[in-house]
Design an enzyme around this catalytic site. Structure first.
Site, PDB file in Angstrom:
ATOM      1  N   ASP A 130       0.789  -1.250  -0.062  1.00  0.00           N
ATOM      2  CA  ASP A 130      -0.091  -0.043   0.145  1.00  0.00           C
ATOM      3  C   ASP A 130       1.021   1.077  -0.002  1.00  0.00           C
ATOM      4  OD1 ASP A 130      -2.278   1.481  -0.110  1.00  0.00           O
ATOM      5  OD2 ASP A 130      -2.791   1.300   2.097  1.00  0.00           O
ATOM      6  N   HIS A 137      -3.865  13.793   1.070  1.00  0.00           N
ATOM      7  CA  HIS A 137      -4.010  12.957   2.283  1.00  0.00           C
ATOM      8  C   HIS A 137      -2.741  12.843   3.032  1.00  0.00           C
ATOM      9  CE1 HIS A 137      -5.145   9.521   4.588  1.00  0.00           C
ATOM     10  NE2 HIS A 137      -3.956   8.824   4.078  1.00  0.00           N
ATOM     11  N   ARG A 146       1.777  16.478  13.422  1.00  0.00           N
ATOM     12  CA  ARG A 146       2.842  17.204  13.583  1.00  0.00           C
ATOM     13  C   ARG A 146       2.594  18.765  13.313  1.00  0.00           C
ATOM     14  NH1 ARG A 146       4.349  12.557  10.951  1.00  0.00           N
ATOM     15  NH2 ARG A 146       4.011  13.529   8.986  1.00  0.00           N
ATOM     16  N   GLU A 203     -10.791   3.970   3.698  1.00  0.00           N
ATOM     17  CA  GLU A 203      -9.664   4.589   2.887  1.00  0.00           C
ATOM     18  C   GLU A 203     -10.039   4.362   1.561  1.00  0.00           C
ATOM     19  OE1 GLU A 203      -5.829   3.762   4.215  1.00  0.00           O
ATOM     20  OE2 GLU A 203      -5.809   5.539   5.504  1.00  0.00           O
ATOM     21  N   GLU A 205      -9.248   4.046  -2.027  1.00  0.00           N
ATOM     22  CA  GLU A 205      -8.234   3.717  -2.803  1.00  0.00           C
ATOM     23  C   GLU A 205      -8.534   3.131  -4.120  1.00  0.00           C
ATOM     24  OE1 GLU A 205      -4.714   2.134  -0.653  1.00  0.00           O
ATOM     25  OE2 GLU A 205      -5.517   3.115   1.102  1.00  0.00           O
ATOM     26  N   ASP A 237      -9.351   0.345   2.059  1.00  0.00           N
ATOM     27  CA  ASP A 237      -8.253  -0.295   3.068  1.00  0.00           C
ATOM     28  C   ASP A 237      -8.793   0.325   4.394  1.00  0.00           C
ATOM     29  OD1 ASP A 237      -6.091  -0.703   4.416  1.00  0.00           O
ATOM     30  OD2 ASP A 237      -5.216   1.131   4.189  1.00  0.00           O
ATOM     31  N   ARG A 241      -8.263   3.500  13.428  1.00  0.00           N
ATOM     32  CA  ARG A 241      -7.384   4.667  13.802  1.00  0.00           C
ATOM     33  C   ARG A 241      -6.861   4.751  15.364  1.00  0.00           C
ATOM     34  NH1 ARG A 241      -6.144   5.775   8.702  1.00  0.00           N
ATOM     35  NH2 ARG A 241      -7.922   6.477   7.448  1.00  0.00           N
ATOM     36  N   GLN A 244      -4.105   2.159  15.390  1.00  0.00           N
ATOM     37  CA  GLN A 244      -3.156   2.362  14.666  1.00  0.00           C
ATOM     38  C   GLN A 244      -2.115   3.660  15.428  1.00  0.00           C
ATOM     39  OE1 GLN A 244      -4.353   4.440  10.987  1.00  0.00           O
ATOM     40  NE2 GLN A 244      -2.276   4.719  10.129  1.00  0.00           N
ATOM     41  N   TYR A 248       1.747   2.336  15.576  1.00  0.00           N
ATOM     42  CA  TYR A 248       2.470   2.283  14.424  1.00  0.00           C
ATOM     43  C   TYR A 248       3.807   2.760  14.447  1.00  0.00           C
ATOM     44  CZ  TYR A 248       2.381   7.570  14.110  1.00  0.00           C
ATOM     45  OH  TYR A 248       2.744   8.815  14.415  1.00  0.00           O
ATOM     46  N   LYS A 257      -4.604  -2.407  10.068  1.00  0.00           N
ATOM     47  CA  LYS A 257      -4.911  -2.265   8.554  1.00  0.00           C
ATOM     48  C   LYS A 257      -5.146  -3.664   8.281  1.00  0.00           C
ATOM     49  CE  LYS A 257      -3.798   2.099   7.622  1.00  0.00           C
ATOM     50  NZ  LYS A 257      -4.476   2.819   6.648  1.00  0.00           N
ATOM     51  N   THR A 261      -9.286  -5.948   4.077  1.00  0.00           N
ATOM     52  CA  THR A 261      -8.970  -4.972   2.915  1.00  0.00           C
ATOM     53  C   THR A 261     -10.229  -5.555   1.697  1.00  0.00           C
ATOM     54  OG1 THR A 261      -6.646  -4.622   3.442  1.00  0.00           O
ATOM     55  CG2 THR A 261      -7.452  -3.763   1.284  1.00  0.00           C
ATOM     56  N   THR A 354      -4.904   6.441   0.211  1.00  0.00           N
ATOM     57  CA  THR A 354      -6.110   7.248   0.395  1.00  0.00           C
ATOM     58  C   THR A 354      -5.935   8.322  -0.833  1.00  0.00           C
ATOM     59  OG1 THR A 354      -6.206   6.795   2.557  1.00  0.00           O
ATOM     60  CG2 THR A 354      -7.519   8.592   1.731  1.00  0.00           C
ATOM     61  N   GLU A 368      -9.889  12.462   7.848  1.00  0.00           N
ATOM     62  CA  GLU A 368      -9.769  13.710   7.084  1.00  0.00           C
ATOM     63  C   GLU A 368     -11.093  14.290   7.224  1.00  0.00           C
ATOM     64  OE1 GLU A 368      -7.024  13.764   3.405  1.00  0.00           O
ATOM     65  OE2 GLU A 368      -7.322  11.711   3.899  1.00  0.00           O
TER      66      GLU A 368
HETATM   67 CA    CA Z   1      -4.015   2.757   2.905  1.00  0.00          CA
END
Ligand code: CA
Length: 419
Positions: A130, A137, A146, A203, A205, A237, A241, A244, A248, A257, A261, A354, A368
């Site tokens: 992926d 995105h 950040r 997501e 995709e 996908d 969250r 994640q 992660y 994830k 899928t 995404t 988002e």
């Molecule tokens: Ca993805």
């Protein structure tokens, strides 16, 4: 180009498309899966046409590939066989070709109504990667994590960032999706807790399916990348969250994830997509030479995500975007994937990441759209959503708009069931 099969103008499957998939007739239990192409509301059974000798051609190297339960053998044959098959089929299905049109016995064996077949995964997917190729995105997610000054990591505009996903949990459209359980750590908690994910996301995709592979140690030069790409599907996908966010770092997505899928069953070939190619916009900074090619392209594919809750009277479109919103091309993704000598194999799946665009309604996931839950979505019936809930169904659809016809992908859909 017109077929003797009636095809509605807004159908995704006119004679200009002819996407490939694997199907099983529902009526007769003993019938094995086989390869078909979609036209209008029908599936054409290629195993019957193969048995009749329509594909006894040099490009097939004496192989029988359409009575298999996956596209893999066909994928391995490469573009000469793919193009020949398309040519044979466009000729056989044309309005003025009598061979199939006027042979009612053969027609009854070759055509199945799509509603009478069960679509299978199109390929045995050995490996799944992926990418993370939408600038908007990556920028939105980076801003949330950040701040806007450090939204993009320094490598992002130099190489198509990706992670290796899990092929075993890829399912075909229509399969239910179970809410995963796992470890999460609420921001104010001292220790993690265990339970069902509370921030379940989709997501939007697309992904491409690899045809002939490359040998280990032999990179594919960017100019040859499309020789290794058979066609494309829609992909969701599914993402947890909260799982994640806790798991992660430092190695990237794992259990957030790989629980499921979903992909669409019909693979639209690069040949069918050719009329919808657009020049890839200039990239700044200019990528390193191995990622550069003359006439690199993207594709004009309109994409939508629709949410259907248990209470909504009809599906509500929550994302409208376009494949052209990707910064990196599929040729660049493939060249980068193999530049270190990594070998791809027939049936491998490489996904886009995404596909978000610059506008708010073109954001391709709830993370988002709701800015991590801060601005919940308000649905037409007054329901609110920060994340997807049990019983919600999410469908992604996409098509290219031709003059008086559409080359479409059908849809990939799934409904969320409780953990
Ligand atoms: Ca993805």
């Amino acid at each position: 180009m017109k077929s003797f099969i009636d095809v509605a103008p807004d159908s995704h499957f006119p004679i200009q498309n002819l996407p490939f998939g694997v199907f099983k007739p529902r009526d007769i239990v003993s019938r094995a899966p086989r390869v078909g192409v979609a036209i209008g509301d029908y599936v054409v059974d290629l195993s019957v046409l193969e048995e009749k000798g329509h594909f006894r051609l040099p490009e097939f190297k004496d192989r029988q590939v359409f009575s298999e339960d996956s596209l893999n053998a066909f994928l391995a044959l490469g573009r000469p066989a793919w193009r020949k098959t398309r040519e044979v089929l466009q000729n056989l299905l044309a309005a003025d070709t009598p061979a199939l049109r006027d042979d009612s016995a053969l027609r009854s064996r070759v055509f199945h109504a799509q509603k009478d077949v069960a679509m299978q995964l199109p390929a045995r997917i050995g490996d799944y990667t992926d990418f993370y190729s939408s600038y908007h995105h990556a920028h939105n997610v980076g801003t949330m994590l950040r701040g806007p000054e450090n939204a993009l990591m320094p490598n992002w505009k130099w190489l198509p960032v990706a992670y290796h996903g899990r092929a075993s949990s890829i399912v075909v459209s229509g399969a239910d999706v179970r809410r995963p359980q796992g470890q999460t750590k609420p921001p104010d908690a001292v220790e993690p807790v265990f339970g069902p994910s509370k921030s379940f996301d989709y997501e939007l995709e697309m992904a491409f399916l690899i045809g002939p592979g490359n040998a280990l140690g032999q990179p594919v030069p960017i100019g040859r990348a499309v020789d290794h790409i058979f066609g494309m599907v829609l992909m969701n996908d599914w993402s947890a969250r909260d799982i994640q966010a806790w798991e992660y770092q430092p190695l990237g997505p794992f259990l957030a994830k790989n629980f499921c899928t979903s992909i669409s069953p019909w693979v639209v070939t690069l040949d069918a997509l050719e009329p919808f190619r657009k020049t890839l916009p200039p990239q700044d900074p200019e990528p390193l030479p191995y990622l550069r090619m003359a006439n690199d392209f993207t594709i004009d594919i309109h994409l939508e995500a629709q949410l259907q809750t248990e209470k909504l009277s009809e599906p509500h479109v929550i994302t409208r975007t376009n494949f052209q919103n990707l910064y990196w091309s599929i040729s660049q993704q493939l060249a980068h994937h193999t530049v270190n000598g990594c070998n791809l194999q027939p049936g491998d799946l490489l996904a886009s990441g995404t596909i978000s665009g610059p506008t708010e309604d073109s954001r391709g996931c709830m993370l988002e759209l709701t800015w991590r839950g801060a601005n919940p979505l308000k649905l037409p019936n007054g329901e609110m959503r920060k994340w997807l809930e049990d019983g919600d169904a999410l469908a992604i659809t996409g098509w290219c708009e031709g003059e008086g016809y559409r080359v479409g992908f059908g849809e990939v859909s799934g409904r969320i069931v409780p953990a």
